[in-house]
Design a protein around this motif. Structure first.
Motif, PDB file in Angstrom:
ATOM      1  N   ASN A 193       0.804  -1.219   0.000  1.00 19.91           N
ATOM      2  CA  ASN A 193       0.000   0.000   0.000  1.00 19.91           C
ATOM      3  C   ASN A 193       0.841   1.276   0.000  1.00 19.91           C
ATOM      4  O   ASN A 193       0.283   2.367  -0.031  1.00 19.91           O
ATOM      5  CB  ASN A 193      -0.933   0.001   1.212  1.00 19.91           C
ATOM      6  N   GLU A 194       2.161   1.146   0.073  1.00 16.09           N
ATOM      7  CA  GLU A 194       3.008   2.348  -0.019  1.00 16.09           C
ATOM      8  C   GLU A 194       2.777   2.973  -1.388  1.00 16.09           C
ATOM      9  O   GLU A 194       2.837   2.273  -2.411  1.00 16.09           O
ATOM     10  CB  GLU A 194       4.472   1.950   0.189  1.00 16.09           C
ATOM     11  N   PRO A 195       2.485   4.274  -1.467  1.00 18.35           N
ATOM     12  CA  PRO A 195       1.975   4.856  -2.714  1.00 18.35           C
ATOM     13  C   PRO A 195       2.789   4.596  -3.977  1.00 18.35           C
ATOM     14  O   PRO A 195       2.211   4.207  -5.001  1.00 18.35           O
ATOM     15  CB  PRO A 195       1.902   6.356  -2.380  1.00 18.35           C
ATOM     16  N   LEU A 196       4.098   4.803  -3.949  1.00 21.56           N
ATOM     17  CA  LEU A 196       4.862   4.632  -5.189  1.00 21.56           C
ATOM     18  C   LEU A 196       4.921   3.176  -5.617  1.00 21.56           C
ATOM     19  O   LEU A 196       4.795   2.857  -6.802  1.00 21.56           O
ATOM     20  CB  LEU A 196       6.279   5.208  -5.041  1.00 21.56           C
ATOM     21  N   LEU A 197       5.117   2.273  -4.644  1.00 20.15           N
ATOM     22  CA  LEU A 197       5.123   0.848  -4.972  1.00 20.15           C
ATOM     23  C   LEU A 197       3.745   0.417  -5.465  1.00 20.15           C
ATOM     24  O   LEU A 197       3.625  -0.344  -6.439  1.00 20.15           O
ATOM     25  CB  LEU A 197       5.550   0.020  -3.763  1.00 20.15           C
ATOM     26  N   ALA A 198       2.699   0.897  -4.818  1.00 21.69           N
ATOM     27  CA  ALA A 198       1.336   0.550  -5.237  1.00 21.69           C
ATOM     28  C   ALA A 198       1.059   1.017  -6.662  1.00 21.69           C
ATOM     29  O   ALA A 198       0.407   0.319  -7.446  1.00 21.69           O
ATOM     30  CB  ALA A 198       0.330   1.163  -4.270  1.00 21.69           C
ATOM     31  N   ARG A 199       1.594   2.204  -7.008  1.00 22.40           N
ATOM     32  CA  ARG A 199       1.381   2.715  -8.373  1.00 22.40           C
ATOM     33  C   ARG A 199       2.132   1.860  -9.394  1.00 22.40           C
ATOM     34  O   ARG A 199       1.616   1.612 -10.502  1.00 22.40           O
ATOM     35  CB  ARG A 199       1.846   4.171  -8.462  1.00 22.40           C
ATOM     36  N   ALA A 200       3.329   1.396  -9.021  1.00 21.77           N
ATOM     37  CA  ALA A 200       4.077   0.518  -9.921  1.00 21.77           C
ATOM     38  C   ALA A 200       3.333  -0.794 -10.131  1.00 21.77           C
ATOM     39  O   ALA A 200       3.239  -1.300 -11.259  1.00 21.77           O
ATOM     40  CB  ALA A 200       5.472   0.262  -9.361  1.00 21.77           C
ATOM     41  N   ILE A 201       2.791  -1.346  -9.056  1.00 18.32           N
ATOM     42  CA  ILE A 201       2.060  -2.610  -9.166  1.00 18.32           C
ATOM     43  C   ILE A 201       0.796  -2.441 -10.003  1.00 18.32           C
ATOM     44  O   ILE A 201       0.434  -3.307 -10.797  1.00 18.32           O
ATOM     45  CB  ILE A 201       1.751  -3.158  -7.764  1.00 18.32           C
ATOM     46  N   GLN A 202       0.144  -1.299  -9.838  1.00 17.63           N
ATOM     47  CA  GLN A 202      -1.020  -1.025 -10.681  1.00 17.63           C
ATOM     48  C   GLN A 202      -0.626  -1.010 -12.151  1.00 17.63           C
ATOM     49  O   GLN A 202      -1.341  -1.546 -13.009  1.00 17.63           O
ATOM     50  CB  GLN A 202      -1.649   0.312 -10.297  1.00 17.63           C
ATOM     51  N   GLU A 203       0.527  -0.413 -12.456  1.00 17.48           N
ATOM     52  CA  GLU A 203       0.997  -0.350 -13.840  1.00 17.48           C
ATOM     53  C   GLU A 203       1.326  -1.752 -14.365  1.00 17.48           C
ATOM     54  O   GLU A 203       1.048  -2.077 -15.522  1.00 17.48           O
ATOM     55  CB  GLU A 203       2.226   0.557 -13.925  1.00 17.48           C
ATOM     56  N   ALA A 241      -4.372  -3.056 -13.532  1.00 17.35           N
ATOM     57  CA  ALA A 241      -5.574  -2.706 -12.777  1.00 17.35           C
ATOM     58  C   ALA A 241      -5.717  -1.185 -12.729  1.00 17.35           C
ATOM     59  O   ALA A 241      -4.767  -0.481 -12.418  1.00 17.35           O
ATOM     60  CB  ALA A 241      -5.493  -3.274 -11.369  1.00 17.35           C
ATOM     61  N   THR A 242      -6.861  -0.656 -13.027  1.00 15.24           N
ATOM     62  CA  THR A 242      -7.076   0.789 -13.006  1.00 15.24           C
ATOM     63  C   THR A 242      -8.322   1.114 -12.216  1.00 15.24           C
ATOM     64  O   THR A 242      -9.227   0.302 -12.072  1.00 15.24           O
ATOM     65  CB  THR A 242      -7.232   1.344 -14.429  1.00 15.24           C
ATOM     66  N   GLY A 243      -8.350   2.323 -11.707  1.00 15.58           N
ATOM     67  CA  GLY A 243      -9.542   2.824 -11.036  1.00 15.58           C
ATOM     68  C   GLY A 243      -9.770   2.269  -9.648  1.00 15.58           C
ATOM     69  O   GLY A 243     -10.800   2.533  -9.031  1.00 15.58           O
ATOM     70  N   LYS A 244      -8.824   1.508  -9.128  1.00 14.65           N
ATOM     71  CA  LYS A 244      -9.016   0.910  -7.809  1.00 14.65           C
ATOM     72  C   LYS A 244      -8.477   1.779  -6.685  1.00 14.65           C
ATOM     73  O   LYS A 244      -8.763   1.547  -5.521  1.00 14.65           O
ATOM     74  CB  LYS A 244      -8.352  -0.464  -7.755  1.00 14.65           C
ATOM     75  N   ARG A 245      -7.651   2.772  -7.038  1.00 14.55           N
ATOM     76  CA  ARG A 245      -7.057   3.581  -5.985  1.00 14.55           C
ATOM     77  C   ARG A 245      -6.820   4.998  -6.485  1.00 14.55           C
ATOM     78  O   ARG A 245      -6.426   5.211  -7.633  1.00 14.55           O
ATOM     79  CB  ARG A 245      -5.733   2.956  -5.521  1.00 14.55           C
ATOM     80  N   ASP A 246      -7.032   5.947  -5.611  1.00 12.47           N
ATOM     81  CA  ASP A 246      -6.782   7.356  -5.911  1.00 12.47           C
ATOM     82  C   ASP A 246      -5.365   7.697  -5.471  1.00 12.47           C
ATOM     83  O   ASP A 246      -5.037   7.597  -4.293  1.00 12.47           O
ATOM     84  CB  ASP A 246      -7.796   8.227  -5.170  1.00 12.47           C
ATOM     85  N   PHE A 247      -4.515   8.119  -6.411  1.00 15.47           N
ATOM     86  CA  PHE A 247      -3.135   8.448  -6.086  1.00 15.47           C
ATOM     87  C   PHE A 247      -2.913   9.961  -5.996  1.00 15.47           C
ATOM     88  O   PHE A 247      -1.806  10.446  -6.191  1.00 15.47           O
ATOM     89  CB  PHE A 247      -2.188   7.845  -7.124  1.00 15.47           C
ATOM     90  N   THR A 248      -3.953  10.700  -5.683  1.00 15.02           N
ATOM     91  CA  THR A 248      -3.826  12.146  -5.514  1.00 15.02           C
ATOM     92  C   THR A 248      -2.855  12.456  -4.376  1.00 15.02           C
ATOM     93  O   THR A 248      -2.946  11.886  -3.290  1.00 15.02           O
ATOM     94  CB  THR A 248      -5.184  12.784  -5.205  1.00 15.02           C
ATOM     95  N   VAL A 249      -1.918  13.358  -4.629  1.00 12.58           N
ATOM     96  CA  VAL A 249      -0.938  13.764  -3.622  1.00 12.58           C
ATOM     97  C   VAL A 249      -1.384  15.085  -3.011  1.00 12.58           C
ATOM     98  O   VAL A 249      -1.368  16.126  -3.663  1.00 12.58           O
ATOM     99  CB  VAL A 249       0.469  13.905  -4.248  1.00 12.58           C
TER     100      VAL A 249
END
Length: 490
Positions: A435-445, A449-457
């Motif tokens: 769930n750490e944001p940058l790692l989570a964004r890499a895993i999403q890529e 999987a899209t639309g499952k998490r809001d990565f707004t900073v």
């Protein structure tokens, strides 16, 4: 025990046997008057005159600048303090990274990952429209003083010993001679960083060694086995640990890899080559980098002598490469030099997806030079008894730039991420956690999987400095690609 483990750090400059006479031709320059007593300035000038990347752009470093010993001595004596002489007389205006140290042992220890530290690694942020500064904890070095204290990643601090940190005092308070200091901790509340009542006392230790292989683990996500490697410095003392970590991930069957370099300021070129080879391929016919020196050196070398190729070895071990065609790299404004080199050297061969912030923009390499004239001023651990006993200074000047196989090297403004995502000091997360944001964004890529998490900073981190920038290592790229240099200095 290997010879390597007995040495602080091996700095053999990546060059070659050269030219028709098997030597580089080094112009003869005048010497100072015997009675002048300027050994440090003399060493600095002569070493910079030959090796410095911008030698031709600094008039005072010209080969014909001094016609006699008298004028040369007068120049060397014009600035009494050697450090000030180096900065004011020898550096090119665009040079952001060359530096010096009055004790070569302190410098070479730091380049081996050994330093005087309390084990707290942090970033520094300037408050908006204010002179005040606050720090946020990035991670804690294991087995350090900080590891025994009540402080962890994500914690904030605004003062030291009861004094509020500002743009004018933070260097002295955090990086001064004081071995022990008390951090005044803070909370993030309503969009602001507010000091609380909590205090944490930290003590710097001599010779604290940091293993840069900080986290190595794998995840099974949507049927995909993903490796995660957080690597915090390209330190060749830990090449075996790096080898074991990547091999361990390979044995776990990973098919995708995320390399976290967001707090990695750089280091060894050879270690970078090793990691690139482990990630991609060990074909030693593939060009890793091509070196570009100053004209004095460049013109005397053949194309093959300037080229460094991928490797199939880590010491006596044979590399079993992952053979990836895509790599995900997490970056920040603190990702520099060898971290950027890893990305740049791999991009001609595989798809490198950068996630995070724009990198620092350090594309020059350096090496450690000491007052050992017979060895072309190159620091070599086996020759420490040959260093001038009247001069223990070392300099770390920029020697050149590394081009990738496509000839690209111009990233002084930093490498721009494919997916921009700054860290948020209100939501740093736990390193290595899904769930750490940058790692989570890499895993999403990776998984699509899209639309499952809001990565707004909400609170983007705009650092202006960090604890690593005040270690001697800073953000250096060290040329140690293990070729032999054969020089004759006049």
């Amino acid at each position: 025990m290997s010879i390597k483990s007995l040495l602080p750090l091996v700095f053999v400059l990546a060059v070659f046997s050269c030219s028709k006479d098997d030597e580089l031709s080094v112009p003869k320059t005048v010497d100072p008057l015997p009675s002048s007593n300027v050994p440090v300035q003399n060493f600095m000038w002569k070493a910079m005159n030959f090796w410095y990347f911008w030698q031709a752009d600094v008039p005072d470093l010209a080969d014909n600048r001094f016609q006699d010993s008298e004028s040369y001595t007068e120049f060397l004596q014009s600035v009494e303090e050697p450090g000030a002489f180096f900065d004011s007389k020898l550096l090119y205006i665009e040079d952001r990274f060359s530096f010096y140290n009055s004790d070569y042992r302190e410098l070479t220890n730091s380049l081996a990952g050994i330093s005087r530290s309390n084990g707290l690694e942090f970033g520094l942020v300037r408050k908006a429209n204010s002179e005040e500064v606050f720090g946020y904890v990035r991670y804690i070095i294991p087995n350090s003083d900080a590891a025994t204290k009540d402080i962890e990643r994500g914690d904030l601090f605004t003062g030291v010993n009861g004094t509020t940190l500002t743009i004018n005092n933070f260097q002295n308070l955090l990086f001064g001679a004081n071995n022990t200091y008390v951090l005044n901790m803070a909370d993030f509340s309503n969009g602001d960083v507010i000091q609380n009542e909590r205090e944490v006392s930290l003590t710097k230790e001599e010779a604290l060694a940091e293993n840069p292989v900080f986290i190595s683990k794998s995840f099974e996500v949507n049927g995909i086995t993903i490796g995660y490697l957080m690597y915090n410095q390209f330190t060749n003392e830990y090449d075996d640990d790096l080898y074991d970590a990547v091999l361990g991930l390979k044995n776990l069957g990973i098919t995708e890899l995320v390399v976290d370099l967001r707090y990695n300021p750089g280091g060894s070129v050879n270690t970078t080559r090793i990691l690139a080879s482990m990630i991609y391929d060990t074909n030693t016919d593939n060009l890793f980098i091509r070196k570009r020196y100053n004209d004095k050196i460049q013109d005397q070398l053949s194309e093959s002598q300037l080229e460094v190729y991928f490797t199939d070895r880590v010491g006596s071990k044979t590399i079993e490469p992952l053979g990836l065609n895509k790599l995900y790299v997490l970056t920040s404004a603190s990702s520099a030099s060898a971290s950027e080199l890893l990305i740049n050297s791999l991009e001609p061969y595989i798809d490198v997806v950068i996630i995070g912030d724009v990198t620092r923009g350090k594309n020059e390499f350096s090496t450690t030079l000491v007052d050992d004239r017979e060895n072309s001023y190159l620091y070599t651990p086996s020759r420490v008894n040959k260093i001038n006993p009247d001069n223990q200074w070392a300099i770390q000047p920029l020697l050149g730039r590394n081009e990738n196989a496509d000839g690209f090297f111009d990233y002084t403004d930093g490498l721009v991420p494919d997916i921009q995502l700054k860290e948020d000091y209100g939501n740093l997360g736990i390193l290595g956690d899904l769930n750490e944001p940058l790692l989570a964004r890499a895993i999403q890529e990776i998984t699509g999987a899209t639309g499952k998490r809001d990565f707004t900073v909400e609170n983007p981190i705009e650092i202006f400095s960090s604890s690593k920038m005040y270690g001697l290592f800073k953000d250096k790229m060290i040329d140690d690609t293990l070729y032999e240099l054969d020089l004759s200095l006049n």
